[in-house]
Design a protein around this motif. Structure first.
Motif, PDB file in Angstrom:
ATOM      1  N   VAL A 207       0.831  -1.195   0.000  1.00  0.00           N
ATOM      2  CA  VAL A 207       0.000   0.000   0.000  1.00  0.00           C
ATOM      3  C   VAL A 207       0.870   1.251   0.000  1.00  0.00           C
ATOM      4  N   MET A 208       0.441   2.256  -0.768  1.00  0.00           N
ATOM      5  CA  MET A 208       1.082   3.575  -0.723  1.00  0.00           C
ATOM      6  C   MET A 208       0.456   4.325   0.435  1.00  0.00           C
ATOM      7  N   ALA A 209       1.219   4.499   1.511  1.00  0.00           N
ATOM      8  CA  ALA A 209       0.703   5.111   2.741  1.00  0.00           C
ATOM      9  C   ALA A 209       1.082   6.591   2.776  1.00  0.00           C
ATOM     10  N   VAL A 210       0.119   7.457   2.464  1.00  0.00           N
ATOM     11  CA  VAL A 210       0.367   8.902   2.487  1.00  0.00           C
ATOM     12  C   VAL A 210      -0.274   9.565   3.697  1.00  0.00           C
ATOM     13  N   LEU A 211      -1.107   8.821   4.409  1.00  0.00           N
ATOM     14  CA  LEU A 211      -1.821   9.384   5.555  1.00  0.00           C
ATOM     15  C   LEU A 211      -0.998   9.209   6.830  1.00  0.00           C
ATOM     16  N   PRO A 212      -0.985  10.203   7.703  1.00  0.00           N
ATOM     17  CA  PRO A 212      -0.224  10.078   8.955  1.00  0.00           C
ATOM     18  C   PRO A 212      -0.787   8.968   9.838  1.00  0.00           C
ATOM     19  N   PHE A 213       0.100   8.250  10.499  1.00  0.00           N
ATOM     20  CA  PHE A 213      -0.317   7.123  11.320  1.00  0.00           C
ATOM     21  C   PHE A 213      -1.026   7.551  12.606  1.00  0.00           C
ATOM     22  N   PHE A 214      -0.835   8.817  13.034  1.00  0.00           N
ATOM     23  CA  PHE A 214      -1.518   9.259  14.258  1.00  0.00           C
ATOM     24  C   PHE A 214      -3.005   9.474  14.030  1.00  0.00           C
ATOM     25  N   TYR A 215      -3.438   9.472  12.795  1.00  0.00           N
ATOM     26  CA  TYR A 215      -4.826   9.677  12.382  1.00  0.00           C
ATOM     27  C   TYR A 215      -5.484   8.302  12.278  1.00  0.00           C
ATOM     28  N   SER A 216      -6.753   8.184  12.648  1.00  0.00           N
ATOM     29  CA  SER A 216      -7.380   6.865  12.717  1.00  0.00           C
ATOM     30  C   SER A 216      -7.393   6.145  11.376  1.00  0.00           C
ATOM     31  N   TYR A 217      -7.548   6.876  10.275  1.00  0.00           N
ATOM     32  CA  TYR A 217      -7.522   6.263   8.949  1.00  0.00           C
ATOM     33  C   TYR A 217      -6.120   5.712   8.656  1.00  0.00           C
ATOM     34  N   GLY A 218      -5.100   6.526   8.914  1.00  0.00           N
ATOM     35  CA  GLY A 218      -3.733   6.055   8.738  1.00  0.00           C
ATOM     36  C   GLY A 218      -3.404   4.900   9.659  1.00  0.00           C
ATOM     37  N   ASN A 219      -3.931   4.952  10.877  1.00  0.00           N
ATOM     38  CA  ASN A 219      -3.721   3.857  11.833  1.00  0.00           C
ATOM     39  C   ASN A 219      -4.309   2.552  11.313  1.00  0.00           C
ATOM     40  N   SER A 220      -5.472   2.612  10.676  1.00  0.00           N
ATOM     41  CA  SER A 220      -6.084   1.394  10.150  1.00  0.00           C
ATOM     42  C   SER A 220      -5.304   0.852   8.957  1.00  0.00           C
ATOM     43  N   VAL A 221      -4.729   1.746   8.130  1.00  0.00           N
ATOM     44  CA  VAL A 221      -3.880   1.293   7.025  1.00  0.00           C
ATOM     45  C   VAL A 221      -2.658   0.560   7.587  1.00  0.00           C
ATOM     46  N   LEU A 222      -2.065   1.115   8.635  1.00  0.00           N
ATOM     47  CA  LEU A 222      -0.926   0.476   9.293  1.00  0.00           C
ATOM     48  C   LEU A 222      -1.292  -0.909   9.822  1.00  0.00           C
ATOM     49  N   LEU A 223      -2.368  -0.991  10.598  1.00  0.00           N
ATOM     50  CA  LEU A 223      -2.707  -2.250  11.263  1.00  0.00           C
ATOM     51  C   LEU A 223      -3.139  -3.342  10.283  1.00  0.00           C
ATOM     52  N   THR A 224      -3.906  -2.972   9.271  1.00  0.00           N
ATOM     53  CA  THR A 224      -4.375  -4.003   8.332  1.00  0.00           C
ATOM     54  C   THR A 224      -3.207  -4.642   7.591  1.00  0.00           C
ATOM     55  N   HIS A 225      -2.218  -3.837   7.222  1.00  0.00           N
ATOM     56  CA  HIS A 225      -1.104  -4.398   6.461  1.00  0.00           C
ATOM     57  C   HIS A 225      -0.106  -5.123   7.361  1.00  0.00           C
ATOM     58  N   MET A 226       0.046  -4.670   8.601  1.00  0.00           N
ATOM     59  CA  MET A 226       0.855  -5.438   9.545  1.00  0.00           C
ATOM     60  C   MET A 226       0.197  -6.787   9.836  1.00  0.00           C
ATOM     61  N   ALA A 227      -1.123  -6.804   9.891  1.00  0.00           N
ATOM     62  CA  ALA A 227      -1.849  -8.035  10.226  1.00  0.00           C
ATOM     63  C   ALA A 227      -1.671  -9.112   9.159  1.00  0.00           C
ATOM     64  N   VAL A 228      -1.634  -8.713   7.886  1.00  0.00           N
ATOM     65  CA  VAL A 228      -1.546  -9.719   6.820  1.00  0.00           C
ATOM     66  C   VAL A 228      -0.110  -9.941   6.344  1.00  0.00           C
ATOM     67  N   GLY A 229       0.827  -9.155   6.861  1.00  0.00           N
ATOM     68  CA  GLY A 229       2.202  -9.288   6.394  1.00  0.00           C
ATOM     69  C   GLY A 229       2.447  -8.570   5.089  1.00  0.00           C
ATOM     70  N   GLY A 230       1.675  -7.492   4.837  1.00  0.00           N
ATOM     71  CA  GLY A 230       1.864  -6.692   3.633  1.00  0.00           C
ATOM     72  C   GLY A 230       3.007  -5.697   3.800  1.00  0.00           C
ATOM     73  N   THR A 231       3.178  -4.834   2.818  1.00  0.00           N
ATOM     74  CA  THR A 231       4.256  -3.853   2.832  1.00  0.00           C
ATOM     75  C   THR A 231       3.688  -2.448   2.795  1.00  0.00           C
ATOM     76  N   LEU A 232       4.209  -1.582   3.667  1.00  0.00           N
ATOM     77  CA  LEU A 232       3.849  -0.172   3.697  1.00  0.00           C
ATOM     78  C   LEU A 232       4.915   0.616   2.951  1.00  0.00           C
ATOM     79  N   VAL A 233       4.540   1.214   1.832  1.00  0.00           N
ATOM     80  CA  VAL A 233       5.417   2.143   1.118  1.00  0.00           C
ATOM     81  C   VAL A 233       4.990   3.530   1.570  1.00  0.00           C
ATOM     82  N   VAL A 234       5.840   4.193   2.337  1.00  0.00           N
ATOM     83  CA  VAL A 234       5.403   5.378   3.073  1.00  0.00           C
ATOM     84  C   VAL A 234       6.019   6.652   2.513  1.00  0.00           C
ATOM     85  N   ASN A 235       5.137   7.618   2.224  1.00  0.00           N
ATOM     86  CA  ASN A 235       5.550   8.986   1.903  1.00  0.00           C
ATOM     87  C   ASN A 235       4.428   9.890   2.382  1.00  0.00           C
TER      88      ASN A 235
END
Length: 523
Positions: A224-252
């Motif tokens: 996933v292309m993660a452009v949202l800050p992780f302190f925000y609930s939407y960004g937090n859900s992007v973080l957790l969903t991809h950590m849960a499945v073993g995906g990759t966070l491409v962060v900018n």
């Protein structure tokens, strides 16, 4: 299951897989888990007790994620902090929930240093980027780089990996871990007033993560292309969903140069993208996205505010081979409450869809009775993802959490097939004369004009009507349009009582750091 198990289980299954790609760094799950264990070890040595609040004021994604899972691994409660802050705002949040340990960076010391004497609960700090020369730094400041290299010695305070993980085995002395324990406090963005600390249990975040993984069909192959800050609930859900499945966070998470993000999406062959409406407006109107092709982009999600049907159609045209998910939720619901299936994007234009798996949504009138087809009522939610309440505010909690569920404050209608359509926030409803007007319909009409980039509609005081309808409009680059032309456009599409009495043209709309329009500032 506990939230920290997302990282531990993925590290056990695929230790050498990329977990995070950011700023030229490529971090594997093994490396990320080791760093989190180092954080947990330092926190334990610093006297952290289960349930103590741990603040994270960091913008480096690798450091942030390491500290996030390290805090959870040690039994702490994560308090993720907005790096675009002030000393006053930061001190208020730290004192509100009694943060006792804080991870930050030396470049943010300008916010931290001035409040040390007024935050008595704060006992330990770890600072990235070096600790020498920090003005007013107390003796209990450590180097975050050294913390990340700490070695975890399993004991009763730590959440250790499951037996099938090659990182370790469950300790027989492990204290009882309860999924109903608090995992995180997320402070609302405060678009309509002062932020409140939303208390989320491990069970809330785990349930919401599982539901999102299910309907997005996420797997370890997703990037996933993660452009949202992780302190925000939407960004937090992007973080957790991809950590849960073993995906990759491409962060900018800097969107100042959207074409750089588009280049990364191509180079990294990302399969997913997540943004708020303003993210997509920038991509469509102020980037070269029409010159790009994304053959690997499987899906794109949008939440954080209603997307106008005209914008959704434009996104669909620009990304023809990508499944577009329109989503709706709240921080109080661990992020997500509903989604619109991509197949219904055009057929149900303007809808937020139906409830996500595991959640029940109702539209209730003021009397408490279900609203009929086309009738306006408040969205009320039930499900395992609903917050425990607002930190230290039982009165505010009681106003939104009751036997019927979470009263969202969002007014909506439901159609004959059960699809939901947002009308307005209750607090944004405009009382103009004898009419009650929701701003979203007017905003959607304004956005259909080819010259309009963004629009926000609100009520302003009026001697006769009580409130007049005012539209604040930002035009597209190089576009030309006057008030009379926009009013003619509105009169063609809206009943007379919904046509704005005032139109103001602005260079930009005030927004939170997560991209939501701050109508309280416009008022």
């Amino acid at each position: 299951m506990m939230v920290c198990d997302f990282l531990l289980r993925s590290a056990g299954r695929c230790p050498d897989k990329e977990a995070i790609v950011a700023a030229g760094r490529r971090i594997t799950y093994r490396e990320l888990a080791d760093a989190a264990r180092g954080v947990a070890g330092w926190l334990a040595a610093a006297g952290l007790q289960p349930g103590d609040r741990v603040g994270i004021l960091l913008d480096d994604p690798v450091d942030y994620v390491s500290c996030y899972f390290g805090a959870l691994l040690s039994g702490g409660v994560v308090v993720a902090l907005n790096t675009q802050t002030s000393a006053r705002t930061l001190g208020g949040i730290l004192n509100d929930c009694g943060v006792s340990r804080l991870f930050t960076h030396r470049k943010l010391w300008k916010y931290v240093g001035p409040i040390l004497s007024t935050t008595p609960a704060l006992r330990r700090l770890a600072v990235a980027g070096g600790t020498s020369g920090l003005e007013g730094a107390p003796a209990f400041v450590a180097s975050l780089e050294e913390v990340l290299r700490e070695k975890l010695v399993p004991n009763s305070r730590f959440r250790v990996p499951c037996p099938d993980s090659e990182l370790g085995t469950r300790n027989s002395e492990l204290r009882t871990w309860n999924p109903e324990d608090l995992a995180q406090i997320i402070y609302t963005s405060g678009t309509t007033g002062e932020p409140k600390g939303v208390m989320l249990r491990h069970s809330n975040l785990v349930a919401n993560t599982a539901s999102i993984v299910e309907y997005l069909r996420l797997t370890e192959r997703d990037r996933v292309m993660a452009v949202l800050p992780f302190f925000y609930s939407y960004g937090n859900s992007v973080l957790l969903t991809h950590m849960a499945v073993g995906g990759t966070l491409v962060v900018n998470q800097s969107f100042l140069y959207p074409n750089v993000v588009l280049d990364q999406m191509q180079a990294e062959r990302v399969t997913g993208f997540s943004g708020v409406p303003s993210t997509y407006a920038l991509l469509l109107h102020r980037s070269a996205i029409r010159n790009y092709r994304f053959p690997d982009l499987r899906y794109a999600t949008q939440a954080g505010g209603a997307m106008a049907p005209s914008l959704a159609r434009e996104v669909r045209e620009v990304l023809p081979g990508t499944a577009i998910y329109i989503m709706y939720g709240q921080t109080e619901a661990s992020a997500r409450l509903s989604y619109l299936d991509p197949g219904d994007l055009l057929r149900k234009a303007g809808s937020i869809g139906k409830a996500i798996p595991g959640v029940t949504l109702s539209v209730l009138k003021a009397s408490g009775e279900p609203a009929g087809v086309g009738e306006v009522g408040e969205i009320v939610a039930r499900g395992p993802n609903l917050m425990a309440g607002y930190w230290g505010q039982p009165g505010a909690t009681a106003e939104v959490l009751g036997p019927e569920g979470l009263r969202t404050g969002d007014l909506a209608t439901v159609d004959e097939e059960g699809y939901l359509y947002i009308v307005s926030r209750k607090s944004e409803l405009i009382k103009s004369g004898a009419h009650r007007v929701g701003p979203k319909e007017i905003e959607d009409v304004l956005l259909e004009h080819p010259a309009v980039h963004e629009a926000a509609v609100l009520g302003v005081p009026h001697d006769i009507l009580g409130e007049a309808i005012k539209a604040c409009v930002v035009l597209k680059v190089a576009a030309s349009c006057g008030e009379k032309e926009l009013l003619r456009h509105c009169r063609k599409e809206l009943p007379a009582y919904k046509v704005p009495q005032v139109i103001e043209f602005l260079d930009e709309l005030p927004k939170t750091d997560t991209g939501k329009i701050r109508k309280v500032d416009l008022k």
